[in-house]
Structures are given as structure tokens and as C-alpha cells.
Design a protein around this motif. Sequence first.
Motif, PDB file in Angstrom:
ATOM      1  N   GLY A  73       5.650   5.120 -12.409  1.00  0.00           N
ATOM      2  CA  GLY A  73       4.898   5.131 -11.162  1.00  0.00           C
ATOM      3  C   GLY A  73       3.701   4.199 -11.187  1.00  0.00           C
ATOM      4  N   TRP A  74       3.032   4.116 -12.331  1.00  0.00           N
ATOM      5  CA  TRP A  74       1.861   3.251 -12.437  1.00  0.00           C
ATOM      6  C   TRP A  74       2.241   1.781 -12.240  1.00  0.00           C
ATOM      7  CZ3 TRP A  74       1.570  -0.714 -15.902  1.00  0.00           C
ATOM      8  CH2 TRP A  74       2.488  -0.699 -16.959  1.00  0.00           C
ATOM      9  N   LEU A  75       3.437   1.392 -12.707  1.00  0.00           N
ATOM     10  CA  LEU A  75       3.883   0.005 -12.566  1.00  0.00           C
ATOM     11  C   LEU A  75       4.219  -0.304 -11.106  1.00  0.00           C
ATOM     12  CD1 LEU A  75       4.531  -2.657 -13.951  1.00  0.00           C
ATOM     13  CD2 LEU A  75       6.804  -1.765 -14.472  1.00  0.00           C
ATOM     14  N   VAL A  76       4.852   0.641 -10.427  1.00  0.00           N
ATOM     15  CA  VAL A  76       5.165   0.475  -9.008  1.00  0.00           C
ATOM     16  C   VAL A  76       3.869   0.313  -8.214  1.00  0.00           C
ATOM     17  CG1 VAL A  76       6.191   1.576  -6.979  1.00  0.00           C
ATOM     18  CG2 VAL A  76       7.300   1.790  -9.201  1.00  0.00           C
ATOM     19  N   LYS A  77       2.869   1.121  -8.542  1.00  0.00           N
ATOM     20  CA  LYS A  77       1.584   1.039  -7.845  1.00  0.00           C
ATOM     21  C   LYS A  77       0.863  -0.268  -8.171  1.00  0.00           C
ATOM     22  CE  LYS A  77       1.008   6.008  -7.449  1.00  0.00           C
ATOM     23  NZ  LYS A  77       0.160   7.161  -7.750  1.00  0.00           N
ATOM     24  N   VAL A  92       0.827  -1.212   0.000  1.00  0.00           N
ATOM     25  CA  VAL A  92       0.000   0.000   0.000  1.00  0.00           C
ATOM     26  C   VAL A  92       0.862   1.263   0.000  1.00  0.00           C
ATOM     27  CG1 VAL A  92      -1.670   1.302   1.399  1.00  0.00           C
ATOM     28  CG2 VAL A  92      -1.985  -1.139   1.034  1.00  0.00           C
ATOM     29  N   TRP A  93       2.043   1.182   0.557  1.00  0.00           N
ATOM     30  CA  TRP A  93       2.908   2.357   0.696  1.00  0.00           C
ATOM     31  C   TRP A  93       3.089   3.136  -0.605  1.00  0.00           C
ATOM     32  CZ3 TRP A  93       8.774   1.896   2.223  1.00  0.00           C
ATOM     33  CH2 TRP A  93       9.325   3.172   2.383  1.00  0.00           C
ATOM     34  N   PRO A  94       3.529   2.523  -1.720  1.00  0.00           N
ATOM     35  CA  PRO A  94       3.708   3.339  -2.922  1.00  0.00           C
ATOM     36  C   PRO A  94       2.391   3.866  -3.501  1.00  0.00           C
ATOM     37  CG  PRO A  94       4.073   1.025  -3.429  1.00  0.00           C
ATOM     38  CD  PRO A  94       3.929   1.134  -1.941  1.00  0.00           C
ATOM     39  N   VAL A 111      -0.181   4.929  -1.610  1.00  0.00           N
ATOM     40  CA  VAL A 111      -0.583   6.045  -0.748  1.00  0.00           C
ATOM     41  C   VAL A 111       0.372   7.228  -0.880  1.00  0.00           C
ATOM     42  CG1 VAL A 111      -0.903   6.723   1.674  1.00  0.00           C
ATOM     43  CG2 VAL A 111      -1.755   4.521   0.869  1.00  0.00           C
ATOM     44  N   HIS A 112       1.680   6.957  -0.931  1.00  0.00           N
ATOM     45  CA  HIS A 112       2.652   8.048  -0.968  1.00  0.00           C
ATOM     46  C   HIS A 112       3.898   7.631  -1.747  1.00  0.00           C
ATOM     47  CE1 HIS A 112       5.081  11.454   0.539  1.00  0.00           C
ATOM     48  NE2 HIS A 112       3.901  12.029   0.675  1.00  0.00           N
ATOM     49  N   LEU A 113       3.806   7.734  -3.058  1.00  0.00           N
ATOM     50  CA  LEU A 113       4.891   7.302  -3.937  1.00  0.00           C
ATOM     51  C   LEU A 113       6.176   8.078  -3.665  1.00  0.00           C
ATOM     52  CD1 LEU A 113       5.793   5.481  -6.263  1.00  0.00           C
ATOM     53  CD2 LEU A 113       4.952   7.228  -7.852  1.00  0.00           C
ATOM     54  N   ARG A 114       6.056   9.358  -3.333  1.00  0.00           N
ATOM     55  CA  ARG A 114       7.252  10.186  -3.116  1.00  0.00           C
ATOM     56  C   ARG A 114       8.110   9.654  -1.961  1.00  0.00           C
ATOM     57  NH1 ARG A 114       6.095  16.343  -3.049  1.00  0.00           N
ATOM     58  NH2 ARG A 114       5.489  15.770  -5.147  1.00  0.00           N
ATOM     59  N   SER A 115       7.509   9.287  -0.837  1.00  0.00           N
ATOM     60  CA  SER A 115       8.289   8.761   0.292  1.00  0.00           C
ATOM     61  C   SER A 115       8.824   7.351  -0.033  1.00  0.00           C
ATOM     62  CB  SER A 115       7.459   8.738   1.575  1.00  0.00           C
ATOM     63  OG  SER A 115       6.394   7.811   1.490  1.00  0.00           O
ATOM     64  N   PHE A 116       8.042   6.582  -0.783  1.00  0.00           N
ATOM     65  CA  PHE A 116       8.513   5.256  -1.197  1.00  0.00           C
ATOM     66  C   PHE A 116       9.779   5.389  -2.046  1.00  0.00           C
ATOM     67  CE2 PHE A 116       8.511   1.618  -4.123  1.00  0.00           C
ATOM     68  CZ  PHE A 116       8.439   0.556  -3.222  1.00  0.00           C
ATOM     69  N   GLU A 117       9.777   6.346  -2.972  1.00  0.00           N
ATOM     70  CA  GLU A 117      10.948   6.575  -3.826  1.00  0.00           C
ATOM     71  C   GLU A 117      12.123   7.158  -3.038  1.00  0.00           C
ATOM     72  OE1 GLU A 117       9.377   7.278  -8.320  1.00  0.00           O
ATOM     73  OE2 GLU A 117       9.123   8.965  -6.937  1.00  0.00           O
ATOM     74  N   ALA A 118      11.834   7.909  -1.988  1.00  0.00           N
ATOM     75  CA  ALA A 118      12.914   8.460  -1.167  1.00  0.00           C
ATOM     76  C   ALA A 118      13.718   7.337  -0.505  1.00  0.00           C
ATOM     77  CB  ALA A 118      12.341   9.398  -0.100  1.00  0.00           C
ATOM     78  N   VAL A 119      13.052   6.238  -0.184  1.00  0.00           N
ATOM     79  CA  VAL A 119      13.730   5.107   0.459  1.00  0.00           C
ATOM     80  C   VAL A 119      14.286   4.134  -0.570  1.00  0.00           C
ATOM     81  CG1 VAL A 119      13.376   3.092   1.952  1.00  0.00           C
ATOM     82  CG2 VAL A 119      12.336   5.286   2.550  1.00  0.00           C
ATOM     83  N   THR A 120      13.531   3.866  -1.614  1.00  0.00           N
ATOM     84  CA  THR A 120      13.896   2.797  -2.563  1.00  0.00           C
ATOM     85  C   THR A 120      14.539   3.307  -3.849  1.00  0.00           C
ATOM     86  OG1 THR A 120      11.714   2.804  -3.622  1.00  0.00           O
ATOM     87  CG2 THR A 120      12.019   1.357  -1.696  1.00  0.00           C
ATOM     88  N   ALA A 126      -0.148  -3.016  -5.459  1.00  0.00           N
ATOM     89  CA  ALA A 126      -1.521  -3.505  -5.273  1.00  0.00           C
ATOM     90  C   ALA A 126      -1.554  -5.028  -5.233  1.00  0.00           C
ATOM     91  CB  ALA A 126      -2.425  -2.975  -6.392  1.00  0.00           C
ATOM     92  N   ILE A 127      -0.791  -5.666  -6.110  1.00  0.00           N
ATOM     93  CA  ILE A 127      -0.751  -7.135  -6.123  1.00  0.00           C
ATOM     94  C   ILE A 127      -0.153  -7.663  -4.818  1.00  0.00           C
ATOM     95  CG2 ILE A 127       0.306  -9.139  -7.250  1.00  0.00           C
ATOM     96  CD1 ILE A 127       0.051  -7.479  -9.898  1.00  0.00           C
ATOM     97  N   ILE A 128       0.918  -7.046  -4.369  1.00  0.00           N
ATOM     98  CA  ILE A 128       1.543  -7.468  -3.107  1.00  0.00           C
ATOM     99  C   ILE A 128       0.579  -7.259  -1.940  1.00  0.00           C
ATOM    100  CG2 ILE A 128       3.399  -6.927  -1.467  1.00  0.00           C
ATOM    101  CD1 ILE A 128       5.198  -6.439  -3.956  1.00  0.00           C
ATOM    102  N   ALA A 129      -0.161  -6.158  -1.955  1.00  0.00           N
ATOM    103  CA  ALA A 129      -1.131  -5.900  -0.882  1.00  0.00           C
ATOM    104  C   ALA A 129      -2.252  -6.942  -0.886  1.00  0.00           C
ATOM    105  CB  ALA A 129      -1.706  -4.492  -1.022  1.00  0.00           C
TER     106      ALA A 129
END
Length: 153
Positions: free
Chosen positions: A51-55, A32-34, A36-45, A59-62
Motif C-alpha cells: 500500500g505504501w508503494l501505491v500511495k 490522490v485517489w489511492p 485518500v481511499h486505498l480500499r476503493s482504489f483496490e476495488a477497481v484496480t 503522490a508522484i503522479i499527483a
Amino acid sequence: MEAIEELKPERAEPLASGLAVAQGVFYVGTGVWPIVHLRSFEAVTGPKLEGWLVKTVGAIIAVIGGTLLTAGLRRRTSPEVMLLAAGSAASLAAVDVIYSPQRISPVYLLDAVAEGVLITGWCLAAARAWKRRGPQPPPPRYTSPEDAAGFPT
């Protein structure tokens, strides 16, 4: 008419249920993290091109996490649930290890370690379930009406 035996799921042992809950919470959170907040997810990873692929992957992992969490809380970790859990962890670990040195952030190696712990736990839970199950009798042999009547096949 022949009665069909209803299959009832076995109650899971505490190790399998606990693993399912832990992995479920981990996967729901990281999935759910990317979204809800893709910017913070990218700051760590690290930055992402799509972005759509990351989301989508999130979603599949969630969804996998939600399934594992539900199974663990209900103490219904069937062999199929165990395969989903271990297979998902192995798939994500493989991606982490293969692509981390070349294309993605080294932080994914930490995820590979977590996935490795989950895989080890699921192998142990499967071994315990197999041992507890014990030897199984062979399945009943089906006899067709033709066989029962003595017709040659």
C-alpha cells in the motif's frame, strides 16, 4: 559589462494549454485517489501487496498533475512541460501494456488508451509549436578575449 537578454516564456497555444489542464486534472485525481481511499482504489484496480508503494506512486503522479494543471491554466506550456507530460504518459502507458496481461488488472489497459490519447495530443501540439516557430538563426558565435586579441589557440 555585457547585457544578458532575459528569456520570456512563450504563450502556449490552446491545444497545449488544454491538454495540460486535462492531463493535470486526470493525474491529480488518479494520483490522490489511492492516498485518500486505498480500499476503493483496490476495488477497481485489484489488490496491492504494498500500500505504501501505491500511495508513493500516486503522490508522484499527483505532483506531475499539479505541475501540468498549473502550467496549462497559466498558458505556459514550455517544451520542458510538454516533455514532462508526454514522457509521463508514455511511461505509464508502457507499464500498463507490459504488466497488465501478467501481473496487474486488465483495467489498466483502459488507462493505456487514455495515455495513448494524451501522447497523440502532445505530439500534435509539439508539431504545431515546431511549425509555428519556423527556422531559427544560428546562435551567435562566442568570441573569447584571446580570440578577439588575435592570440593563437
